[in-house]
Design an enzyme around this catalytic site. Structure first.
Site, PDB file in Angstrom:
ATOM      1  N   TRP A  74       0.810  -1.214   0.000  1.00 53.65           N
ATOM      2  CA  TRP A  74       0.000   0.000   0.000  1.00 53.65           C
ATOM      3  C   TRP A  74       0.840   1.260   0.000  1.00 53.65           C
ATOM      4  O   TRP A  74       0.518   2.228  -0.689  1.00 53.65           O
ATOM      5  CB  TRP A  74      -1.023  -0.027   1.136  1.00 53.65           C
ATOM      6  N   ASP A 118      -1.453   6.723   6.239  1.00 57.14           N
ATOM      7  CA  ASP A 118      -2.511   5.818   5.785  1.00 57.14           C
ATOM      8  C   ASP A 118      -2.701   4.814   6.918  1.00 57.14           C
ATOM      9  O   ASP A 118      -1.848   3.949   7.139  1.00 57.14           O
ATOM     10  CB  ASP A 118      -2.080   5.112   4.489  1.00 57.14           C
ATOM     11  N   LYS A 165     -12.439  -1.784   7.040  1.00 57.73           N
ATOM     12  CA  LYS A 165     -11.742  -2.748   7.886  1.00 57.73           C
ATOM     13  C   LYS A 165     -12.205  -2.608   9.340  1.00 57.73           C
ATOM     14  O   LYS A 165     -12.807  -3.503   9.907  1.00 57.73           O
ATOM     15  CB  LYS A 165     -10.236  -2.577   7.769  1.00 57.73           C
TER      16      LYS A 165
HETATM   17  C1  LIG Z   1      -3.423   0.081   4.096  1.00 53.74           C
HETATM   18  C2  LIG Z   1      -4.315   0.238   2.910  1.00 53.74           C
HETATM   19  N1  LIG Z   1      -4.261   1.372   2.196  1.00 53.74           N
HETATM   20  C3  LIG Z   1      -5.046   1.567   1.124  1.00 53.74           C
HETATM   21  C4  LIG Z   1      -5.928   0.592   0.706  1.00 53.74           C
HETATM   22  C5  LIG Z   1      -6.797   0.863  -0.505  1.00 53.74           C
HETATM   23  O1  LIG Z   1      -8.102   1.035  -0.106  1.00 53.74           O
HETATM   24  P1  LIG Z   1      -9.307   1.247  -1.126  1.00 53.74           P
HETATM   25  O2  LIG Z   1      -9.536  -0.073  -1.793  1.00 53.74           O
HETATM   26  O3  LIG Z   1     -10.427   1.651  -0.221  1.00 53.74           O
HETATM   27  O4  LIG Z   1      -8.939   2.304  -2.093  1.00 53.74           O
HETATM   28  C6  LIG Z   1      -6.021  -0.609   1.410  1.00 53.74           C
HETATM   29  C7  LIG Z   1      -6.975  -1.658   0.981  1.00 53.74           C
HETATM   30  O5  LIG Z   1      -6.975  -2.780   1.433  1.00 53.74           O
HETATM   31  C8  LIG Z   1      -5.195  -0.793   2.538  1.00 53.74           C
HETATM   32  O6  LIG Z   1      -5.230  -1.924   3.238  1.00 53.74           O
END
Ligand SMILES: Cc1ncc(COP(=O)(O)O)c(C=O)c1O
Length: 359
Positions: free
Chosen positions: A101, A169, A193
């Site tokens: 991520w 994040d 989550k």
């Molecule tokens: C730590 C983290 N950041 C970003 C995301 C991306 O999220 P989204 O699918 O809501 O854009 C995720 C998705 O699992 C994640 O676990």
């Protein structure tokens, strides 16, 4: 009583049954008014009250004062790591690349301006997060971006870094432990989550960041404009925000974030101890033990056949969603706030029984 199994999915993930039941009731008949909360204007008094209480409770849980704004936006965490550089990247920004991520976040920053990757653990397949003594911070960066819990690789930063303009994040660990949000420039996370259904992003912005904002293509992507309009430049995801409010109420009733941290540590220890005491049958994937995530427990079995068998047999025994991330494999047990201690106990016992039969 609803039929519920232990759901170890990484996201969208399990939510507390009480929250789902209250939200389901509000969807049909909100406070005896004969309409549901998703059926009324976002500018009406019912939703406005929901929005205001959700903002106030979120701030209370995190001990935030007037220095920060809380906004509920859309587009997933992906939209956020995309619009952050559009808002705040002027000269250069620091990024820690510790997993899937944060690598994606850095990828989107690169399109906008100069990035300094302070450290990366990609060479070891992100089996840990680079240690702080390896970080090469630039000193004059517009901000420093980190992902504090890498959902795919199963590790977290034991403590959030200190930096004058830290952007976090926190998607897969938001509100799972006390966070120093009051010291951060911006913290964001997709709801699916720990916080509610997919479709809402919770973002908390320090107000002194607004004067540094660049002009965005639309007010929709401007943190300042969104905060000034209480996230209502266009129609917000009203039902999602309602579920977040029920989650915040539930967290308060559980004893707040310190109590959640304790319970999450107990759950994580049950599974990690089982891994560590399995004589190598289960192998944790994280090489730095202090970084093991309390939200996403990742491990491997001796073969893919055994991994598949564990996933299928566990599902037959009321434990669902254990398959690892599609590009990584292995097992990932996600044990967010809503997973009860009994769920972790049940998985730990199942793993012991499975190992004793198959080792
Ligand atoms: C730590 C983290 N950041 C970003 C995301 C991306 O999220 P989204 O699918 O809501 O854009 C995720 C998705 O699992 C994640 O676990």
């Amino acid at each position: 009583m609803s039929y519920r199994i232990f759901n170890f999915s990484a996201g969208p993930a399990m939510l507390p049954t009480e929250v789902l039941e209250k939200s389901a009731a509000a969807l049909v008949d909100y406070q005896g008014k004969g309409f549901g909360i998703a059926e009324v204007s976002h500018r009406g008094k019912e939703f406005e009250a929901v929005n205001d209480e959700a903002i106030a409770l979120c701030k209370k849980l995190l001990g935030l004062g007037d220095t920060h704004d809380v906004v509920f936006l859309q587009g997933g965490a992906t939209a956020f790591f995309t619009i952050i550089p559009m808002n705040f990247l002027h000269n250069s920004a620091d990024y820690l690349v510790s997993g899937e991520w944060s690598k994606k976040a850095a990828g989107s920053g690169k399109e906008v301006g100069k990035l300094n990757i302070v450290a990366t653990s990609e060479a070891s397949n992100f089996d840990h997060s680079p240690l702080p003594n390896e970080w090469k911070l630039s000193g004059d960066a517009d901000y420093f971006h980190v992902c504090t819990n890498e959902t795919v690789h199963g590790h977290r930063l034991p403590a959030w870094p200190k930096h004058p303009n830290l952007i976090v994040d926190a998607s897969s660990e938001f509100l799972s432990r006390p966070h120093p949000v009051s010291e951060c420039a911006l913290v964001y996370g997709g709801a699916q989550k720990n916080l509610g259904p997919a479709g809402v992003v919770l973002a908390i912005v320090r107000k002194d960041m607004y004067p540094r904002q660049k002009k965005t293509p639309s007010k929709l992507w401007s943190f300042k404009d969104q905060a000034e309009n209480k996230s209502m430049i266009n129609t917000p995801p009203t039902f999602g925000v309602y579920v977040l409010l029920e989650i915040f109420r539930w967290l308060e009733a559980q004893g707040g974030l310190a109590a959640m941290e304790k319970r999450n540590a107990t759950k994580a220890a049950l599974i990690y101890d089982t891994i560590d005491q399995s004589n190598g049958f289960y192998k944790g994937t994280v090489s730095v033990k202090e970084q093991r995530s309390h939200m996403n427990v990742t491990y491997r079995l001796p073969s893919e056949e055994l991994t598949d068998e564990l996933v299928k047999t566990a599902a037959k025994n009321g434990m669902f969603g254990l398959k690892g991330y599609r590009t990584v494999g292995g097992i990932r047990a996600s044990i967010y706030n809503a997973m009860p201690v009994e769920g972790a106990q049940s998985l730990a016992q199942f793993m012991k029984d499975f190992a004793s039969k198959k080792a």
